[in-house]
Design a protein around this motif. Structure first.
Motif, mmCIF file in Angstrom:
data_model
loop_
_atom_site.group_PDB
_atom_site.id
_atom_site.type_symbol
_atom_site.label_atom_id
_atom_site.label_comp_id
_atom_site.label_asym_id
_atom_site.label_seq_id
_atom_site.Cartn_x
_atom_site.Cartn_y
_atom_site.Cartn_z
ATOM 1 N N GLY A 1 44.733 36.780 55.705
ATOM 2 C CA GLY A 1 44.226 35.688 54.886
ATOM 3 C C GLY A 1 45.136 35.433 53.705
ATOM 4 O O GLY A 1 46.361 35.352 53.838
ATOM 5 N N ASP A 2 44.551 35.341 52.502
ATOM 6 C CA ASP A 2 45.342 35.073 51.309
ATOM 7 C C ASP A 2 45.938 36.366 50.762
ATOM 8 O O ASP A 2 45.828 37.435 51.377
ATOM 9 N N GLY A 3 46.599 36.264 49.617
ATOM 10 C CA GLY A 3 47.274 37.424 49.051
ATOM 11 C C GLY A 3 46.346 38.572 48.748
ATOM 12 O O GLY A 3 46.683 39.748 48.965
ATOM 13 N N GLN A 4 45.130 38.267 48.244
ATOM 14 C CA GLN A 4 44.160 39.322 47.953
ATOM 15 C C GLN A 4 43.759 40.049 49.224
ATOM 16 O O GLN A 4 43.722 41.282 49.281
ATOM 17 N N ALA A 5 43.454 39.291 50.288
ATOM 18 C CA ALA A 5 43.049 39.910 51.555
ATOM 19 C C ALA A 5 44.184 40.726 52.156
ATOM 20 O O ALA A 5 43.962 41.816 52.699
ATOM 21 N N ASN A 6 45.414 40.235 52.059
ATOM 22 C CA ASN A 6 46.548 40.968 52.628
ATOM 23 C C ASN A 6 46.836 42.250 51.855
ATOM 24 O O ASN A 6 47.228 43.258 52.440
#
Length: 790
Positions: free
Chosen positions: A575-580
């Motif tokens: 997903g986005d940077g937080q999810a990664n």
């Protein structure tokens, strides 16, 4: 001379020198013009007379060539290792390197004399290796005279081979040359096979017999087929001098699967080729996934009406943490720019070298440097006047680069800003409209950020003070923590301890869900958000659960890891940077051990092994597959996937596929009719008509699986585009796709195009389908039809 190893099927071959350097490529037919443009012709036309190489690199390049044939199902019967055709080089220009070629033991080719020498009357070996390009070797060391010998193996393809040589001397002088030689046989057989057939097809395959000698040849022609039936496969043919004949042999395809054809002409030539028989039914696939941390037992229910030969099992094995890191390094820089993504890229650039080293891989310093530079530039723009939320995202990535003074100072400044934002009650961040759930998650994020700078004594003291006040918040509001995601964040990021941590673990475990394949995940409940106010994905929540449950003997970590790997997409990540960021941490926590030297994987149905394979460490760094026929899989069966030794760092995907009979289907008001040619003949264009009824203003896509050997006339499709009836078309792998323009109210849709049959026989066309892109509820389909081609 220094020799370098190479693999069959590699693209080309090249050579380099100690005294001089040269690049050499051997390509079939005109392929070299497509791959290298006009460089070959330019070199041939501009070569200086009297020699290719200048200075110390001058001299003859001597090459030894031997035949090579790949293993096939007939090798044991014919007792042959395979062999290529005779190489008959034409006269070479003075600028070309002189080649001395030793062919198979039965034959010898001398490029200097331009002749062929027969060494015996043994039966010809079976030809079975047919690459278009077979030689590319970038390093060959010559002697003091600039001469080197490179043994190569000539493929079995009977064609004209082109040789491109580029050279340079020690002093830097450069030159090049082009030459060619013919791979042929005095008399040979060449079956013309389709790329595929469909189950139930009956075709008349052309088998060409060519005689290049000055005398007529009479010999026995035999066609053996495995995987299909052949009629009158043996006959005697007479070929005139310098002539050829074409014999038609009837082949009937039964069920789906591979077919191997061996054509032989007396004892002079034999060739083996293969193709696949496709099922005509509608594909049905069931997929299960997991980790190879332990033997996995799965239940798959095969369709009862599967077509014969269509049932197959496919196992894909893919690396865990190592594969994720490599994929992330390749994709992270190309993702959309935002603060979380840039901070994650900076963190990855700083931590990847140590992570790869721990997993037995070596990082590319140039790649790491380039990624760090780009991420630093982006992060510095966002860090000029950051909010506390932005500081929590960037600080950890900046601190991952202790050797960079700019980033190190930035990380320390951001951590100090976050620590100062903690309120007297222990919470961090917050604002109007914030829910308690979001405030708790934000406080845990702040605690993680402050702990990231606990290397120095001052940092340790600051982190301890922050954590004590934050733990009081978690304990005070523990009864209000109802959802699994928040509980996981407080455990993984906030460092909850003691009885509070035990209670949170229980809530995370109780919130987990299990799928039919044994995998587990953490769903996200309604009104649950991250610190930035965004709703977390199930992948991010599952990764957080993995981090929260580390060391918990009751936690299904392997099942969570299986789900997490199955939902990773190269290029997009989780997903986005937080999810990664969270997903990568979880993957490393689960699969942190290096891969073993070898892993043996078996797939069994009801205790009986269906397929198995052994992978070495190098191969396990890529996605690998085992595939086998699985007849008798109808109904419910127990499948077992086992790795020896067990490897938590490897994930797998097991798919049971079959084809079931197509049925006419209409949903959403679509109507479809397809009219094929009434009489089709080989080599003659025939018309096809498609009639469509559909609600107005809907974009439609029509798909038709074509019979084997049937080609679509591009001019007729371009005419449809020009008239506005079709907005686009595509033809590949025996299928035609047409994008139809939206219709007005009540306007009928009828398009016609032309096709060209190239095979005679009774051929099965696949199903025809009509649908609206993105709307699976609006569709129509027609079952396969049968074509008679004369």
């Amino acid at each position: 001379m220094k020799q370098r190893s190479w693999m069959s099927g590699a693209v080309g071959l090249g050579v380099g020198f100690v005294l001089g350097g040269m690049t050499l490529a051997l390509v079939a037919g005109d392929l070299i013009r497509r791959t290298m443009g006009q460089s070959a012709a330019a070199l041939a036309g501009n070569a200086a007379p009297g020699g290719v190489f200048d200075g110390e690199a001058s001299g003859a390049l001597k090459k030894t060539m031997k035949s090579f044939g790949s293993a096939n199902s007939y090798d044991e019967q014919v007792g042959s290792r395979g062999g290529g055709g005779l190489a008959e080089p034409p006269p070479m220009p003075a600028a070309a390197p002189v080649a001395e070629m030793a062919a198979p033991p039965e034959q010898e080719v001398d490029a200097k004399e331009g002749g062929i020498k027969d060494k015996g009357g043994a039966a010809a070996p079976t030809r079975a290796w047919f690459p278009e390009t077979f030689l590319f070797e970038p390093l060959v060391v010559t002697d003091a005279n600039g001469v080197a010998t490179v043994p190569v193996r000539v493929p079995d393809r009977l064609t004209q081979w082109r040789v491109l040589a580029l050279a340079h001397s020690r002093s830097g002088a450069q030159a090049g040359a082009v030459t060619s030689f013919a791979g042929t046989l005095p008399t040979y057989v060449d079956p013309v096979l389709p790329p595929f057939l469909r189950a139930g097809d009956t075709v008349r395959l052309p088998v060409q017999v060519v005689n290049t000698t000055d005398k007529a040849v009479e010999a026995a022609l035999k066609l053996d087929v495995k995987g299909a039936q052949v009629e009158a496969g043996t006959r005697t043919v007479r070929v005139p001098a310098r002539g050829s004949v074409v014999e038609l042999v009837t082949v009937k395809a039964g069920g789906a699967g591979p077919v191997t054809v061996r054509a032989s002409l007396g004892d002079t030539d034999a060739v083996v080729r293969d193709f696949d028989v496709w099922a005509t039914g509608q594909p049905v696939v069931q997929t299960r996934g997991g980790s190879l941390a332990a033997p996995r037992t799965l239940s798959l229910n095969g369709p009862a009406d599967a077509q014969a030969g269509s049932e197959r099992i496919r196992l894909q094995v893919f690396p865990g943490a190592l594969g994720v890191i490599r994929a992330e390094l390749a994709a992270v820089e190309r993702r959309p720019v935002d603060v979380a993504g840039d901070a994650y890229a900076l963190l990855l650039a700083g931590q990847a070298p140590q992570l790869l080293k721990a997993l037995g891989e070596t990082a590319d310093p140039a790649v790491m440097k380039a990624l760090a530079l780009v991420a630093t530039q982006r992060v510095l723009r966002a860090a000029r006047a950051p909010s506390v939320d932005v500081a929590t995202r960037i600080a950890e990535g900046a601190l991952a680069h202790p050797d960079n003074p700019v980033l190190a100072r930035l990380g320390e400044r951001l951590v100090a800003q976050v620590a100062q934002a903690q309120r007297p009650d222990g919470t961090c961040q917050g604002g109007d409209g914030w829910t308690l759930q979001r405030l708790l998650v934000a406080t845990a994020d702040c605690a993680r950020t402050v702990r990231a700078a606990s290397v120095t004594p001052e940092g340790k003291q600051r982190a301890a003070a922050f954590s004590v006040r934050a733990s009081g918040v978690f304990e005070r509001y523990l009864p209000q923590v109802k959802d699994g995601y928040t509980a996981a964040v407080l455990l993984a990021e906030g460092a909850a301890e003691g009885s509070v941590a035990d209670a949170l673990r229980t809530r995370v475990r109780e919130a987990l869900k299990s799928g039919p394949d044994g995998s587990a995940w953490l769903p996200v409940e309604q009104d649950t958000v991250r610190a930035d106010g965004q709703v977390p994905s199930a992948a991010e929540a599952t990764a957080m659960a993995v981090l929260a449950l580390q060391g918990d003997a009751k936690a299904p970590l392997a099942d969570l890891g299986a789900w997490l790997l199955a939902h990773y997409t190269p290029g997009l990540g989780w997903g986005d940077g937080q999810a990664n960021r969270v997903g990568l941490r979880a993957a490393l926590a689960l699969f942190k051990d290096p891969l073993p030297a070898q892993v043996r994987v078996t797939v069994a149905r009801d205790g009986q092994v269906v397929t198995e394979g052994t992978y070495d460490t190098k191969a396990l760094r890529e996605v690998l597959a085992l595939e086998a026929a699985a007849p008798g899989s109808a109904g419910t069966h127990v499948w077992t996937v086992r790795a020896e030794p067990a490897v938590p760092g490897l994930g797998f995907s097991l798919a049971l596929s079959a084809a079931v009979p197509w049925k006419s289907e209409t949903r959403g008001g679509l109507q479809l009719a397809v009219t094929g040619p009434k009489e089709a003949r080989v080599g003659q264009l025939a018309n096809m008509r498609v009639q469509v009824g559909a609600p107005s203003l809907l974009p439609l896509r029509f798909e038709q699986d074509l019979p084997a050997g049937v080609q679509v006339d591009p001019a007729s499709l371009d005419a449809l585009v020009s008239s506005g009836q079709v907005t686009g078309w595509d033809v590949q792998d025996g299928a035609l796709s047409l994008d139809l323009a939206p219709r007005e109210q009540g306007a009928p849709v009828q398009v016609e195009f032309r096709v060209l049959p190239t095979l005679a026989g009774t051929l099965q066309a696949g199903a025809a389908r009509l649908g609206v892109p993105g709307r699976p509820d609006i569709t129509a389909s027609l079952p396969p039809s049968t074509w008679a081609v004369r």
